[in-house]
Design a protein around this motif. Structure first.
Motif, mmCIF file in Angstrom:
data_model
loop_
_atom_site.group_PDB
_atom_site.id
_atom_site.type_symbol
_atom_site.label_atom_id
_atom_site.label_comp_id
_atom_site.label_asym_id
_atom_site.label_seq_id
_atom_site.Cartn_x
_atom_site.Cartn_y
_atom_site.Cartn_z
ATOM 1 N N ARG A 36 0.888 -0.189 3.943
ATOM 2 C CA ARG A 36 -0.203 0.485 4.095
ATOM 3 C C ARG A 36 -0.136 1.495 5.153
ATOM 4 O O ARG A 36 -0.463 2.776 5.126
ATOM 5 C CB ARG A 36 -1.586 -0.080 4.294
ATOM 6 C CG ARG A 36 -2.019 -0.584 2.906
ATOM 7 C CD ARG A 36 -3.442 -1.230 2.945
ATOM 8 N NE ARG A 36 -4.213 -0.536 4.033
ATOM 9 C CZ ARG A 36 -5.581 -1.112 4.382
ATOM 10 N NH1 ARG A 36 -5.722 -2.292 3.734
ATOM 11 N NH2 ARG A 36 -6.323 -0.450 5.239
ATOM 12 N N GLN B 186 -3.450 4.995 7.053
ATOM 13 C CA GLN B 186 -4.511 4.516 5.936
ATOM 14 C C GLN B 186 -5.124 3.394 6.498
ATOM 15 O O GLN B 186 -6.544 3.374 5.885
ATOM 16 C CB GLN B 186 -3.428 3.983 4.779
ATOM 17 C CG GLN B 186 -2.840 5.011 4.408
ATOM 18 C CD GLN B 186 -1.963 4.806 3.271
ATOM 19 O OE1 GLN B 186 -1.453 3.604 3.034
ATOM 20 N NE2 GLN B 186 -1.490 5.664 2.346
ATOM 21 N N SER C 80 -9.490 3.685 6.447
ATOM 22 C CA SER C 80 -10.225 2.728 5.466
ATOM 23 C C SER C 80 -11.318 2.168 6.570
ATOM 24 O O SER C 80 -12.507 1.856 6.109
ATOM 25 C CB SER C 80 -9.178 1.690 4.953
ATOM 26 O OG SER C 80 -10.003 0.776 4.176
ATOM 27 N N SER D 206 -13.901 4.744 7.178
ATOM 28 C CA SER D 206 -14.820 4.803 5.821
ATOM 29 C C SER D 206 -15.877 3.613 5.624
ATOM 30 O O SER D 206 -16.945 3.691 5.232
ATOM 31 C CB SER D 206 -14.078 5.010 4.667
ATOM 32 O OG SER D 206 -12.988 6.220 4.745
ATOM 33 N N GLN D 207 -15.404 2.316 5.806
ATOM 34 C CA GLN D 207 -16.223 1.184 5.550
ATOM 35 C C GLN D 207 -17.191 1.247 6.531
ATOM 36 O O GLN D 207 -18.604 0.976 6.275
ATOM 37 C CB GLN D 207 -15.405 -0.001 5.617
ATOM 38 C CG GLN D 207 -14.543 -0.344 4.724
ATOM 39 C CD GLN D 207 -13.676 -1.276 4.804
ATOM 40 O OE1 GLN D 207 -13.251 -1.947 5.845
ATOM 41 N NE2 GLN D 207 -12.772 -1.716 3.759
#
Length: 134
Positions: free
Chosen positions: A55, A59, A63, A66-67
């Motif tokens: 990943r 990334q 992520s 974003s969470q």
């Protein structure tokens, strides 16, 4: 620490010292050949570790950010509308949430800048390993 990470760190160190002569493939090939030293299991181990870390840092960090934004937005919505608290309390909570998100984003950007080179070198190592298989 995985061997792939150690190799990436060593490649970055070579690049900073201008040992690579601006040719990343040559430097990567020399280092990978020295590491493998004819042992096919080490080559396979590197391939497995590349997949394991597939990943990449950027990334994963994006992520996580974003969470965090989603969870914080949900909390702000619940506190400001669902519980019917005073407007001042919900504004303070929203401001506090934004500060926390800003701190998370700054830490994420710092980690990408500090360790993002590993993703680049993993790509070079993967290309060299694929070339070795031919």
């Amino acid at each position: 620490m995985d061997d792939i990470i150690k190799l990436c760190d060593e490649l970055e160190s070579c690049k900073r010292k201008n040992i690579c002569y601006k040719n990343e493939i040559v430097c990567t090939r020399a280092l990978v050949n020295r590491y493998i030293d004819g042992d096919d299991s080490k080559r396979l181990k590197l391939k497995a570790q590349i997949r394991q870390h597939g990943r990449g840092l950027e990334q994963g960090t994006l992520s996580t950010i974003s969470q965090s934004v989603s969870v914080m937005s949900l909390l702000v919505t619940v506190v400001s509308g669902g519980l019917g608290v005073e407007q001042t309390v919900s504004m303070l909570f929203a401001f506090g949430t934004l500060v926390v998100l800003l701190i998370i984003a700054i830490i994420g950007r710092w980690s990408i800048n500090k360790f993002g080179y590993r993703d680049k070198w993993k790509q070079y190592i993967q290309v060299v390993l694929e070339d070795m298989e031919k």
